[in-house]
Motif scaffolding. Structure first.
Motif, PDB file in Angstrom:
ATOM      1  N   LEU A 171     -31.153 -24.510  29.501  1.00  0.00           N
ATOM      2  CA  LEU A 171     -30.584 -25.350  30.558  1.00  0.00           C
ATOM      3  C   LEU A 171     -29.340 -24.718  31.172  1.00  0.00           C
ATOM      4  O   LEU A 171     -29.143 -24.754  32.394  1.00  0.00           O
ATOM      5  N   ARG A 200     -38.322 -32.460  32.799  1.00  0.00           N
ATOM      6  CA  ARG A 200     -39.005 -33.750  32.697  1.00  0.00           C
ATOM      7  C   ARG A 200     -40.369 -33.715  33.372  1.00  0.00           C
ATOM      8  O   ARG A 200     -41.209 -34.546  33.109  1.00  0.00           O
ATOM      9  N   PHE A 248     -37.147 -34.223  26.606  1.00  0.00           N
ATOM     10  CA  PHE A 248     -36.704 -34.930  27.802  1.00  0.00           C
ATOM     11  C   PHE A 248     -37.667 -36.034  28.226  1.00  0.00           C
ATOM     12  O   PHE A 248     -37.714 -36.422  29.387  1.00  0.00           O
ATOM     13  N   ARG A 249     -38.410 -36.538  27.248  1.00  0.00           N
ATOM     14  CA  ARG A 249     -39.240 -37.697  27.529  1.00  0.00           C
ATOM     15  C   ARG A 249     -38.320 -38.897  27.802  1.00  0.00           C
ATOM     16  O   ARG A 249     -37.146 -38.896  27.412  1.00  0.00           O
ATOM     17  N   TYR A 286     -27.059 -41.996  21.186  1.00  0.00           N
ATOM     18  CA  TYR A 286     -27.100 -40.620  21.667  1.00  0.00           C
ATOM     19  C   TYR A 286     -25.957 -39.765  21.149  1.00  0.00           C
ATOM     20  O   TYR A 286     -25.759 -38.652  21.604  1.00  0.00           O
ATOM     21  N   GLY A 333     -25.859 -35.429  27.813  1.00  0.00           N
ATOM     22  CA  GLY A 333     -26.488 -36.671  27.381  1.00  0.00           C
ATOM     23  C   GLY A 333     -25.890 -37.320  26.161  1.00  0.00           C
ATOM     24  O   GLY A 333     -26.419 -38.331  25.688  1.00  0.00           O
ATOM     25  N   ARG A 387     -39.830 -29.566  26.917  1.00  0.00           N
ATOM     26  CA  ARG A 387     -40.147 -30.811  27.634  1.00  0.00           C
ATOM     27  C   ARG A 387     -40.195 -32.032  26.729  1.00  0.00           C
ATOM     28  O   ARG A 387     -39.786 -33.119  27.152  1.00  0.00           O
ATOM     29  N   MET A 395     -32.364 -30.244  34.272  1.00  0.00           N
ATOM     30  CA  MET A 395     -33.005 -31.194  33.360  1.00  0.00           C
ATOM     31  C   MET A 395     -34.227 -31.835  34.004  1.00  0.00           C
ATOM     32  O   MET A 395     -35.252 -32.048  33.337  1.00  0.00           O
ATOM     33  N   ARG A 447     -36.070 -42.116  27.716  1.00  0.00           N
ATOM     34  CA  ARG A 447     -35.315 -42.700  26.608  1.00  0.00           C
ATOM     35  C   ARG A 447     -35.824 -44.093  26.266  1.00  0.00           C
ATOM     36  O   ARG A 447     -36.400 -44.783  27.115  1.00  0.00           O
ATOM     37  N   MET A 461     -26.299 -31.757  23.082  1.00  0.00           N
ATOM     38  CA  MET A 461     -27.723 -31.798  22.766  1.00  0.00           C
ATOM     39  C   MET A 461     -27.947 -32.055  21.282  1.00  0.00           C
ATOM     40  O   MET A 461     -28.808 -32.846  20.891  1.00  0.00           O
TER      41      MET A 461
END
Length: 515
Positions: free
Chosen positions: A481, A515, A244-245, A256, A283, A241, A511, A247, A462
């Motif tokens: 994932l 989150r 996936f805070r 990225y 991403g 987790r 995803m 951005r 990733m």
């Protein structure tokens, strides 16, 4: 992550807890039985409406079952039928102490030493709606034999109408093997203590555990960290987790990462296109597909967000040239999907492996080179073989790989310094330092062409965007994932109807769960 301990490691953890930390075994047993009683109350309330049978062996697992019975009686939750498959005198130590305490609060266990005695008693218990299995714990080696082996067979034959809650381990299951030699019980819930064991983490045995719960009973994390032997973990969503805070508001495509995917051919453009698309969907800010000139238009046709660098192709339509300059500035390079296995193709892999300093993800055709002795200036090389590819890379048979997935992946990772992703049911991620993560997500519906290409792109995408994180964690997150997207796609489409590209459509939902 959930720790996975061998039976020997668990015995050492218990010994250290009792002898060095000073927590008596009787307390550990009390905490274990109390955890099972809490699960019963939580999952099957009101327990007064249940008919509960608790079957116990003579060892510590049976002692746990006696604690469960006492908690149900003392708290007036239920009056279970308790059957101990041994003589009263056979119980010793903490199990004998808990027998005395159960009888002190009004419990009246039955003691059964012969199968005929059980058959006479069995008819009185056939109406049980809950069976608590405390016959055998984690110390079993080989198939269950004798009276307990017969009882396990009888429970399987006559109690399929009841919910079965296993204490520590469904009886008959080994601790350290993914395979079961004899007959074993199948649980609806398994409450294990302190940590999982390999049998609970690896298929096919893991499928017999039902809902798996890990209850702390007194052993500290510090004791587990000091154990000798392999450090194995089962991943869970909370591990990933933090990745996936939200951005940064000032982030942009350069933030990225830029992925290069090398592969594809005039006749097989799909593999490299799927890998590139997966990198973007994961991403990554940018992705350039370096492919044969005859494949470039097909790649862009599938995903217009991809950039292409068409290069000279050979007569068979595969990549014929190598220009290191094309990969300058790339944050991650993935190579292999649709590349081809001819000598020029493999020579290209060798040159990339020996000259590129960016993290490398090596898959599919390129894995043939990883069966050789190789060296790379890249600090991070990720190999993603399926069992057949791993067999070629290690001169083993596929059966040998499957029979020792943890050991084979660990040995390869340590020997070559590569993060090794051994794909399949319960994918194994082995790090060069010997640490292993087992992935719990996935579905048989993912057994379709292109699923591995999607994983390659996910790992690359990733790694590109999480460049400051530990690469082993990022790779494990990508594998989680990938499997979770497969589960979500299968739930909507059915396993038989799934295509690899369905994983891409399900990925945003997977995803979102993190989150």
């Amino acid at each position: 992550m959930l720790r996975v301990l061998t039976a020997e490691q668990m015995r050492e953890a218990d010994r250290t807890t009792i002898e060095e930390a000073g927590i008596p075994g009787l307390i550990l047993m009390e905490n274990a039985g109390a955890a099972v009683a809490r699960l019963l109350e939580r999952e099957y309330a009101p327990l007064q409406e249940q008919r509960i049978l608790i079957v116990c062996g003579k060892g510590n697992n049976g002692g746990d079952g006696l604690v469960v019975a006492r908690h149900l009686l003392v708290r007036e939750l239920a009056t279970p039928v308790v059957v101990v498959f041994a003589s009263r005198e056979a119980l010793s130590g903490d199990a004998a102490t808990n027998l005395a305490m159960l009888e002190a609060v009004g419990g009246q266990p039955h003691f059964v030493e012969e199968m005929d005695e059980w058959l006479e008693l069995r008819d009185q218990t056939l109406t049980a709606t809950l069976v608590v299995d405390a016959l055998l714990g984690t110390g079993l080696k080989g198939p269950a034999r004798g009276l307990l082996g017969e009882v396990i067979e009888d429970l399987n034959a006559h109690w399929d109408h009841a919910n079965l809650i296993a204490v520590d381990m469904p009886s008959g299951m080994p601790s350290d093997s993914a395979e079961c030699e004899g007959e074993a019980l199948r649980a609806d819930h398994t409450v294990t203590f302190t940590a999982l064991n390999p049998s609970q983490a690896l298929l096919p045995n893991a499928a017999r555990m039902g809902h798996l719960h890990v209850a702390p009973i007194g052993t500290s994390a510090a004791i587990l960290d000091e154990l000798e032997g392999p450090a194995v973990y089962l991943s869970e969503p909370s591990d990933f987790r933090p990745l996936f805070r939200p951005r940064d508001l000032e982030g942009h495509k350069g933030t990225y990462g830029h992925v290069a995917v090398v592969g594809g051919s005039r006749s097989k453009p799909g593999a490299v296109a799927m890998a590139g698309t997966a990198a973007m969907r994961a991403g990554a800010g940018l992705c350039t597909v370096i492919t044969a000139a005859g494949a470039a238009s097909a790649v862009v046709g599938l995903t217009p967000e991809l950039m292409t660098e068409p290069v000279e192709e050979l007569d068979d339509g595969t990549i014929g040239g190598f220009d290191k300059a094309l990969m300058e500035g790339m944050d991650v390079v993935a190579i292999g999907p649709g590349l081809g296995t001819g000598p020029p193709n493999l020579d290209l892999v060798r040159r990339i492996l020996s000259s590129i300093e960016a993290p490398l993800v090596v898959d599919a055709d390129a894995l043939r080179v990883l069966g050789e002795e190789w060296d790379s200036p890249s600090p991070t090389v990720v190999a993603t073989p399926h069992p057949g590819e791993m067999a070629r890379m290690t001169d083993l048979s596929t059966a040998q790989v499957q029979n020792d997935r943890l050991g084979v992946a660990r040995t390869y990772a340590e020997r070559h310094g590569a993060i090794t992703v051994l794909k399949g049911a319960r994918t194994v991620i082995a790090s060069p330092d010997g640490r292993i993560v087992v992935n719990p997500t996935g579905t048989p519906g993912m057994g379709t062409g292109g699923s591995g290409d999607i994983l390659t792109g996910l790992i690359a995408g990733m790694l590109a965007q999480f460049r400051t994180e530990a690469p082993e964690l990022v790779v494990a997150a990508a594998v989680w994932l990938h499997g979770r997207a497969g589960e979500l796609a299968a739930a909507r489409l059915g396993q038989q109807s799934m295509l690899a590209t369905d994983l891409l459509r399900a990925l945003p939902e997977a995803m979102a769960e993190l989150r």
